[in-house]
Scaffold this active site. Structure first.
Site, short mmCIF file in Angstrom:
data_model
loop_
_atom_site.label_atom_id
_atom_site.label_comp_id
_atom_site.label_asym_id
_atom_site.label_seq_id
_atom_site.Cartn_x
_atom_site.Cartn_y
_atom_site.Cartn_z
N GLU A 173 -9.68 -1.16 5.23
CA GLU A 173 -10.37 -0.81 6.46
C GLU A 173 -11.69 -1.59 6.59
O GLU A 173 -12.17 -2.17 5.60
CB GLU A 173 -10.66 0.70 6.46
CG GLU A 173 -9.41 1.58 6.48
CD GLU A 173 -8.75 1.64 7.86
OE1 GLU A 173 -8.80 0.66 8.62
OE2 GLU A 173 -8.15 2.69 8.16
N ASP A 212 -7.93 -2.26 14.18
CA ASP A 212 -9.33 -2.44 13.75
C ASP A 212 -9.48 -3.63 12.79
O ASP A 212 -10.51 -3.79 12.15
CB ASP A 212 -9.87 -1.16 13.11
CG ASP A 212 -9.12 -0.76 11.84
OD1 ASP A 212 -8.17 -1.48 11.43
OD2 ASP A 212 -9.49 0.27 11.24
N HIS A 249 -7.67 -4.24 10.05
CA HIS A 249 -7.33 -4.03 8.63
C HIS A 249 -6.03 -4.75 8.29
O HIS A 249 -5.15 -4.92 9.14
CB HIS A 249 -7.28 -2.54 8.26
CG HIS A 249 -6.11 -1.76 8.77
ND1 HIS A 249 -6.22 -0.76 9.71
CD2 HIS A 249 -4.79 -1.80 8.44
CE1 HIS A 249 -5.04 -0.23 9.93
NE2 HIS A 249 -4.16 -0.84 9.19
N ASP A 279 0.84 -1.20 0.00
CA ASP A 279 0.00 0.00 0.00
C ASP A 279 0.87 1.25 0.00
O ASP A 279 2.10 1.16 0.12
CB ASP A 279 -0.97 -0.01 1.20
CG ASP A 279 -0.29 -0.41 2.52
OD1 ASP A 279 0.96 -0.45 2.57
OD2 ASP A 279 -1.00 -0.70 3.49
C1 GLP Z 1 -0.59 0.15 8.74
C2 GLP Z 1 -0.22 -0.57 7.43
C3 GLP Z 1 -0.44 -2.05 7.54
C4 GLP Z 1 0.10 -2.51 8.87
C5 GLP Z 1 -0.75 -1.96 9.99
C6 GLP Z 1 -0.19 -2.26 11.37
O1 GLP Z 1 -1.57 1.09 8.65
N1 GLP Z 1 -0.87 -0.08 6.26
O2 GLP Z 1 0.20 -2.72 6.46
O3 GLP Z 1 0.06 -3.91 8.95
O4 GLP Z 1 -1.02 -0.61 9.83
O5 GLP Z 1 0.95 -1.51 11.64
P1 GLP Z 1 1.97 -1.86 12.78
O6 GLP Z 1 2.67 -3.09 12.35
O7 GLP Z 1 2.87 -0.69 12.85
O8 GLP Z 1 1.17 -2.05 14.02
#
Ligand code: GLP
Length: 260
Positions: free
Chosen positions: A142, A135, A137, A66
């Protein structure tokens, strides 16, 4: 779906083993690269093994999950820059071997379609590293995302913007509202999904992912339909799992010849 509950350094090592084994058997493998804090230990371990001459990425390709819309190309939090910093620059990936969706394109839907075409042209993703949002995702899909979605523009929830504010000096307003993200259908096309989650803040999302009803309300639950998923959790992220005892028992008794 295989669930492994272990300290963070063991999780990073298990994920790195999966990548290393794949690259040994298929040097031209296509890797799906996630951003966020969850995969950082895996990238550190892969960089260490590369340095030690144990793994080469010279013929491999990588695709990001992304990207934020509208951040300048060299913004340190543009996901393309994050991946360059955290893994690409530390191993021997060839120039141009890593691609991400173009969040600065004038025509964003066309950029999304081009990204889907590029992944298909590479033969699809062999191993996709994933994290999970509080949440539920994955990538930036989302709650409410179509379980069959492809790469497209999404609007972030305020919860995700608040969660990601730590990467923008704590300023939630600095987190872009819009993103390009591989869809859940795109992610489901990868041949092996390896998801990492640590910390109590992820416990409910992890419980839903592994044991909840499949629903767009918890987008990661679509992974229950994938035939090859490895879920790597620390104790805190696993703390709400109903069948934690069973997962531990299965992993402890796993035959030596069986990879994740
Ligand atoms: C972000 C990314 C995801 C990631 C998630 C968790 O928004 N777009 O790919 O897995 O949130 O992030 P983290 O690993 O920092 O908790």
């Amino acid at each position: 779906m295989e669930v492994v509950i272990a300290p963070a350094e063991v999780l990073a090592s298990v994920a790195a083993d999966a990548v290393q084994t794949l690259l040994r058997t298929r040097p031209t493998a296509v890797l799906g690269l996630a951003t966020g804090s969850s995969p950082v230990g895996v990238y550190d371990e892969l960089a260490r093994r590369h340095e030690a001459g144990q793994v080469s990425f010279a013929q491999a390709q990588g695709f990001l999950l992304d990207e934020y819309v509208g951040l300048p190309a060299h913004h340190p939090e543009a996901y393309r820059a994050v991946i360059e910093r955290e893994i690409e620059s530390r191993v021997d990936l060839a120039p141009g071997a890593v691609q991400g969706p173009d969040g600065r394109a004038d025509d964003l839907p066309a950029a999304c379609a081009a990204y889907e075409a590029a992944i298909a042209e590479a033969g699809g993703v062999d191993l996709q590293i994933l994290g999970i949002g509080t949440d539920g995702h994955v990538a930036f899909n989302e709650p409410g995302s179509s379980l069959a979605s492809r790469t497209r523009v999404k609007t972030l929830t305020e919860q995700t913007r608040a969660d990601n504010a730590r990467f923008f000096g704590g300023d939630g307003a600095a987190v872009p509202r819009h993103v390009l993200t591989q869809g859940l259908g795109t992610i489901m096309d990868a041949r092996h999904l390896v998801l990492l989650a640590t910390g109590r803040a992820k416990a409910e999302a992890v419980h839903q992912l592994v044991e909840g009803a499949v629903s767009a309300l918890w987008p990661a639950t679509v992974l229950q339909f994938h035939p090859h998923v490895t879920i790597l959790l620390d104790e805190a992220a696993a703390s709400r799992l109903q069948l934690a005892g069973y997962y531990r028992q299965a992993f402890a008794g796993k035959p030596r010849w069986q990879d994740v």
